[in-house]
Scaffold this motif. Structure first.
Motif, short mmCIF file in Angstrom:
data_model
loop_
_atom_site.label_atom_id
_atom_site.label_comp_id
_atom_site.label_asym_id
_atom_site.label_seq_id
_atom_site.Cartn_x
_atom_site.Cartn_y
_atom_site.Cartn_z
N ARG A 1 11.63 56.91 -49.19
CA ARG A 1 12.17 55.55 -49.21
C ARG A 1 11.09 54.49 -49.47
N ALA A 2 9.92 54.64 -48.85
CA ALA A 2 8.84 53.65 -49.03
C ALA A 2 8.37 53.61 -50.49
N GLN A 3 8.27 54.79 -51.10
CA GLN A 3 7.86 54.84 -52.51
C GLN A 3 8.91 54.19 -53.40
N LYS A 4 10.17 54.43 -53.11
CA LYS A 4 11.26 53.84 -53.89
C LYS A 4 11.23 52.32 -53.77
N GLU A 5 11.00 51.83 -52.54
CA GLU A 5 10.94 50.38 -52.33
C GLU A 5 9.78 49.78 -53.11
N LYS A 6 8.66 50.49 -53.15
CA LYS A 6 7.49 50.01 -53.90
C LYS A 6 7.81 49.96 -55.40
N VAL A 7 8.47 50.98 -55.92
CA VAL A 7 8.84 51.02 -57.34
C VAL A 7 9.80 49.88 -57.66
N VAL A 8 10.78 49.65 -56.80
CA VAL A 8 11.75 48.56 -57.01
C VAL A 8 11.02 47.22 -57.03
N GLU A 9 10.06 47.03 -56.14
CA GLU A 9 9.30 45.78 -56.09
C GLU A 9 8.48 45.60 -57.37
N GLU A 10 7.81 46.67 -57.82
CA GLU A 10 7.02 46.59 -59.05
C GLU A 10 7.91 46.27 -60.25
N LEU A 11 9.05 46.94 -60.34
CA LEU A 11 9.97 46.68 -61.44
C LEU A 11 10.50 45.25 -61.38
N GLY A 12 10.77 44.75 -60.18
CA GLY A 12 11.23 43.37 -60.02
C GLY A 12 10.21 42.38 -60.56
N LYS B 1 13.37 55.45 -62.86
CA LYS B 1 14.74 55.89 -62.65
C LYS B 1 15.67 54.70 -62.87
N ASN B 2 16.72 54.96 -63.63
CA ASN B 2 17.67 53.89 -63.95
C ASN B 2 18.26 53.25 -62.71
N ARG B 3 18.56 54.06 -61.69
CA ARG B 3 19.15 53.54 -60.47
C ARG B 3 18.21 52.54 -59.80
N LEU B 4 16.92 52.86 -59.75
CA LEU B 4 15.94 51.95 -59.13
C LEU B 4 15.76 50.70 -59.98
N ALA B 5 15.77 50.86 -61.31
CA ALA B 5 15.64 49.70 -62.20
C ALA B 5 16.83 48.76 -62.03
N LYS B 6 18.03 49.32 -61.89
CA LYS B 6 19.22 48.49 -61.70
C LYS B 6 19.14 47.70 -60.39
N ILE B 7 18.60 48.34 -59.34
CA ILE B 7 18.42 47.64 -58.06
C ILE B 7 17.42 46.50 -58.24
#
Length: 172
Positions: A3-14, A54-60
């Motif tokens: 989860r922490a890695q996913k949150e980091k990826v979402v933040e970077e993509l944002g 991942k498309n799902r993380l990019a959409k978030i």
């Protein structure tokens, strides 16, 4: 990925979606590692970057961002090319797509403006920031060069006249 890695990826993509002048989405299925490295090198040279996520993380990450319209393009094996310069990523993506038929541009976004395939092509044909600056500097510099030439010309004429007079005086 936890989860922490996913949150980091979402933040970077944002951050990418907020700060980029242009984001181009493309399918890359079938590209070799060498071809992807070539794309990354071209993009780096132009001042942009390439990101596979991942498309799902990019959409978030797109939620609430100006370029949220990109979410509809995120299906299948997608890659994001982006740059601060509003033209660089589109130019590189178009050039790479011409060389590699497996790289299929789907569309993109330029701020709040959604771009389809034709829109990305149109953006890629626009002059880049550096080209615009060079053209403006050329326009500004041309009159100054003309003035300097006009001011310098009489001095060179006087100098050549004086040297001719000296040569004639020495010959006589």
């Amino acid at each position: 990925m936890d989860r922490a890695q996913k949150e980091k990826v979402v933040e970077e993509l944002g951050q990418i979606f907020e700060s980029s002048g242009v984001v181009v989405v493309a399918h890359y299925a079938g590209l070799t590692v060498a071809e992807m490295q070539d794309l990354r090198a071209r993009m780096r040279e132009a001042g942009g970057s390439v990101r596979v996520a991942k498309n799902r993380l990019a959409k978030i990450a797109l939620e609430g961002k100006p370029c949220a319209s990109l979410a509809t393009l995120l299906t299948g094996m997608t890659v994001l090319t982006y740059s601060e310069d509003p033209v660089a990523a589109a130019k590189v993506a178009e050039g790479f797509a011409k060389d590699n038929s497996k790289f299929e541009i789907l569309g993109g976004a330029m701020g709040e403006t959604a771009l389809d395939r034709v829109g990305v092509k149109a953006v890629s044909e626009m002059p880049s920031r550096e080209e615009l600056i060079a053209s403006i500097a050329g326009c500004i510099g041309a009159p100054a060069a003309n003035i300097a030439g006009a001011i310098g010309a009489p001095a060179s004429n006087i100098a050549s006249i004086l040297s001719t007079i000296e040569e004639r005086a020495e010959a006589a």
